[in-house]
Write a protein that holds these residues in place. Structure first.
Motif, PDB file in Angstrom:
ATOM      1  N   ARG A  27     -31.850  19.269  32.038  1.00  0.00           N
ATOM      2  CA  ARG A  27     -32.616  19.654  30.842  1.00  0.00           C
ATOM      3  C   ARG A  27     -31.831  19.391  29.561  1.00  0.00           C
ATOM      4  NH1 ARG A  27     -34.668  25.527  31.751  1.00  0.00           N
ATOM      5  NH2 ARG A  27     -35.634  25.138  29.730  1.00  0.00           N
ATOM      6  N   SER A  30     -31.774  15.651  29.006  1.00  0.00           N
ATOM      7  CA  SER A  30     -33.092  15.203  28.579  1.00  0.00           C
ATOM      8  C   SER A  30     -33.326  15.516  27.100  1.00  0.00           C
ATOM      9  CB  SER A  30     -34.169  15.863  29.443  1.00  0.00           C
ATOM     10  OG  SER A  30     -35.451  15.526  28.978  1.00  0.00           O
ATOM     11  N   GLN A  31     -32.954  16.729  26.682  1.00  0.00           N
ATOM     12  CA  GLN A  31     -33.105  17.096  25.274  1.00  0.00           C
ATOM     13  C   GLN A  31     -32.206  16.230  24.389  1.00  0.00           C
ATOM     14  OE1 GLN A  31     -35.218  19.026  23.691  1.00  0.00           O
ATOM     15  NE2 GLN A  31     -36.210  19.765  25.527  1.00  0.00           N
ATOM     16  N   ASP A  33     -31.242  13.147  24.995  1.00  0.00           N
ATOM     17  CA  ASP A  33     -31.877  11.825  24.920  1.00  0.00           C
ATOM     18  C   ASP A  33     -33.072  11.834  23.973  1.00  0.00           C
ATOM     19  OD1 ASP A  33     -30.025  10.864  26.734  1.00  0.00           O
ATOM     20  OD2 ASP A  33     -31.391  10.974  28.454  1.00  0.00           O
ATOM     21  N   THR A  34     -33.869  12.881  24.051  1.00  0.00           N
ATOM     22  CA  THR A  34     -35.031  13.006  23.169  1.00  0.00           C
ATOM     23  C   THR A  34     -34.602  13.041  21.713  1.00  0.00           C
ATOM     24  OG1 THR A  34     -36.349  14.152  24.838  1.00  0.00           O
ATOM     25  CG2 THR A  34     -36.984  14.493  22.539  1.00  0.00           C
ATOM     26  N   LEU A  35     -33.590  13.849  21.411  1.00  0.00           N
ATOM     27  CA  LEU A  35     -33.122  13.956  20.035  1.00  0.00           C
ATOM     28  C   LEU A  35     -32.526  12.636  19.538  1.00  0.00           C
ATOM     29  CD1 LEU A  35     -31.648  17.547  20.193  1.00  0.00           C
ATOM     30  CD2 LEU A  35     -33.526  16.789  18.717  1.00  0.00           C
ATOM     31  N   ASP A  37     -33.422   9.652  20.519  1.00  0.00           N
ATOM     32  CA  ASP A  37     -34.572   8.778  20.270  1.00  0.00           C
ATOM     33  C   ASP A  37     -35.272   9.147  18.963  1.00  0.00           C
ATOM     34  OD1 ASP A  37     -34.043   7.482  22.663  1.00  0.00           O
ATOM     35  OD2 ASP A  37     -35.653   8.488  23.773  1.00  0.00           O
ATOM     36  N   LEU A  38     -35.467  10.426  18.724  1.00  0.00           N
ATOM     37  CA  LEU A  38     -36.129  10.877  17.504  1.00  0.00           C
ATOM     38  C   LEU A  38     -35.299  10.555  16.262  1.00  0.00           C
ATOM     39  CD1 LEU A  38     -37.495  14.334  18.688  1.00  0.00           C
ATOM     40  CD2 LEU A  38     -38.819  12.247  18.259  1.00  0.00           C
ATOM     41  N   PRO A  45     -39.886  13.313  13.770  1.00  0.00           N
ATOM     42  CA  PRO A  45     -40.719  14.293  14.467  1.00  0.00           C
ATOM     43  C   PRO A  45     -41.358  15.269  13.480  1.00  0.00           C
ATOM     44  CG  PRO A  45     -38.407  14.865  14.674  1.00  0.00           C
ATOM     45  CD  PRO A  45     -38.464  13.534  13.989  1.00  0.00           C
ATOM     46  N   ARG A  49     -43.177  19.337  17.115  1.00  0.00           N
ATOM     47  CA  ARG A  49     -42.219  18.751  18.069  1.00  0.00           C
ATOM     48  C   ARG A  49     -40.860  19.426  17.933  1.00  0.00           C
ATOM     49  NH1 ARG A  49     -41.720  13.489  20.570  1.00  0.00           N
ATOM     50  NH2 ARG A  49     -40.211  13.840  22.212  1.00  0.00           N
ATOM     51  N   ILE A  53     -38.715  21.780  20.714  1.00  0.00           N
ATOM     52  CA  ILE A  53     -37.314  21.519  21.065  1.00  0.00           C
ATOM     53  C   ILE A  53     -36.478  22.778  20.837  1.00  0.00           C
ATOM     54  CG2 ILE A  53     -35.244  20.239  20.374  1.00  0.00           C
ATOM     55  CD1 ILE A  53     -37.189  17.832  19.831  1.00  0.00           C
TER      56      ILE A  53
END
Length: 89
Positions: A27, A30-31, A33-35, A37-38, A45, A49, A53
């Motif tokens: 987790r 994943s967070q 990676d998401t950040l 990307d954003l 975002p 969104r 998060i």
């Protein structure tokens, strides 16, 4: 142009993930990676969104040791700081 607060949050979560294993590690990664990307996306975002998060990070803090919790809290603060610059709600 990267969104520096989100980049910093992602870095904190990457460091935090090295201290844990299993689902929590997945987790956090994943967070992160998401950040990342954003931070690099053409459009940043929105409040919703970022709120999701931040909520996820708050939940993760209860499943980790004190050092990891501090990293997650730092990431949360970076996301919050970025959110304050987002126009809208």
């Amino acid at each position: 142009m990267p969104r520096e607060e989100l980049v910093q949050a992602a870095e904190e979560l990457k460091h935090a993930s090295t201290n844990v294993s299993g689902d929590v590690k997945d987790r956090l990664e994943s967070q992160a990676d998401t950040l990342s990307d954003l931070a690099e996306a053409d459009h940043g975002p929105d409040h919703g969104r970022l709120d999701r998060i931040m909520h996820s990070l708050s939940e993760l803090k209860s499943d980790v040791d004190e050092e990891t919790e501090e990293r997650i809290e730092s990431a949360y603060d970076h996301v919050k700081a970025h959110r304050e610059t987002v126009s809208g709600v």
